[in-house]
Write a protein that holds these residues in place. Structure first.
Motif, mmCIF file in Angstrom:
data_model
loop_
_atom_site.group_PDB
_atom_site.id
_atom_site.type_symbol
_atom_site.label_atom_id
_atom_site.label_comp_id
_atom_site.label_asym_id
_atom_site.label_seq_id
_atom_site.Cartn_x
_atom_site.Cartn_y
_atom_site.Cartn_z
ATOM 1 N N ARG A 42 22.736 -27.158 -7.721
ATOM 2 C CA ARG A 42 21.723 -27.252 -7.725
ATOM 3 C C ARG A 42 21.313 -27.744 -6.332
ATOM 4 O O ARG A 42 21.544 -27.818 -5.168
ATOM 5 N N ASP A 47 15.668 -27.697 -8.948
ATOM 6 C CA ASP A 47 15.511 -28.527 -9.899
ATOM 7 C C ASP A 47 13.246 -28.447 -10.055
ATOM 8 O O ASP A 47 13.364 -29.074 -11.664
ATOM 9 N N LYS A 51 12.561 -28.008 -13.652
ATOM 10 C CA LYS A 51 11.370 -29.277 -14.412
ATOM 11 C C LYS A 51 10.320 -28.960 -14.673
ATOM 12 O O LYS A 51 10.422 -29.591 -16.117
ATOM 13 N N VAL A 119 19.313 -34.045 -12.820
ATOM 14 C CA VAL A 119 18.084 -33.689 -12.005
ATOM 15 C C VAL A 119 17.191 -35.573 -11.962
ATOM 16 O O VAL A 119 16.981 -35.341 -13.333
ATOM 17 N N SER A 171 15.939 -23.281 -18.136
ATOM 18 C CA SER A 171 15.333 -23.612 -18.207
ATOM 19 C C SER A 171 16.307 -25.820 -19.079
ATOM 20 O O SER A 171 17.085 -26.624 -18.374
ATOM 21 N N TYR A 174 19.696 -26.031 -17.333
ATOM 22 C CA TYR A 174 19.828 -26.240 -16.944
ATOM 23 C C TYR A 174 19.307 -27.970 -15.777
ATOM 24 O O TYR A 174 20.341 -28.201 -15.417
ATOM 25 N N LEU A 175 18.623 -27.824 -17.131
ATOM 26 C CA LEU A 175 18.825 -29.281 -17.353
ATOM 27 C C LEU A 175 19.076 -30.692 -18.253
ATOM 28 O O LEU A 175 19.525 -31.931 -18.367
#
Length: 216
Positions: A42, A47, A51, A119, A171, A174-175
């Motif tokens: 990260r 982030d 986000k 995150v 995303s 990732y999130l």
């Protein structure tokens, strides 16, 4: 419809390459591996990028686009709004039909959730609604139909649209909201919805009122 895919070449190639990448990830890794990878790597930039980038696949993005399209053509605005509705009424039943656990539940069962870097400011969903990714489906439908409308003769615009769709998809992993398999199916279904809705638009634009636009 095959003709539409060929004409929308830049977006279609980007979509196909993204699907190929997802398939490679699925074949060469275990479920959750890429969530672990992102959690271990990260950054403040990443982030913030993901986000806020994920918002491009949410309802306000459709509202803004529909309002702007009213100045281009009422028909295009109507069909784009309907595209969002089609995504919504098809994604939710599919999620509940497959009933796959979200990453939060998956990693809780493995006892790994507390070990993963989160995150900040992102609340993890914990239901059995992971497959397919609604955000990804929404993004590929929205930016797919925009590319069909405006990207066929403008390669730069088409590249921007496919980039937005892929950003939303990535995303979600990732999130820690979805797995790779979720965004794969979301991308497939989303672009198919875009193609069908654009084909419908072409038929409806034969009517004069569908071509009218708001003017001052």
């Amino acid at each position: 419809m095959i003709g539409l895919v060929k004409e929308n070449r830049v977006f279609t190639i980007g979509w196909a390459l993204f699907l190929a990448l997802c398939l490679a990830m699925l074949m060469l890794s275990e479920q959750g591996d890429f969530i672990r990878f992102f959690a271990d790597n990260r950054s403040v930039f990443g982030d913030n990028l993901f986000k806020y980038g994920t918002l491009l696949g949410e309802e306000p993005a459709y509202v803004i686009v529909v309002i702007l399209l009213l100045f281009v053509g009422v028909g295009r605005a109507i069909i784009t709004g309907l595209t969002g509705i089609v995504v919504m009424i098809s994604a939710y039943p599919l999620k509940h039909f497959f009933s796959h656990p979200r990453p939060k539940l998956f990693f809780e069962d493995l006892g790994e959730l507390s070990q993963l870097a989160m995150v900040e400011g992102v609340e993890l969903h914990g239901q059995f609604t992971s497959f397919p990714s609604g955000h990804t489906m929404s993004a590929f439908a929205l930016y797919g139909i925009l590319s069909l409308m405006f990207g066929q003769k403008n390669k730069v615009l088409a590249f921007v649209f496919i980039s937005c769709a892929i950003l939303v998809a990535l995303s979600r992993v990732y999130l820690m909201q979805h797995f790779v398999k979720d965004i794969f199916l979301g991308a497939v279904l989303g672009y198919l919805v875009a193609i069908v809705m654009y084909a419908l638009l072409q038929r409806l634009e034969r009517f004069t009122f569908m071509k009218k636009k708001i003017s001052f």
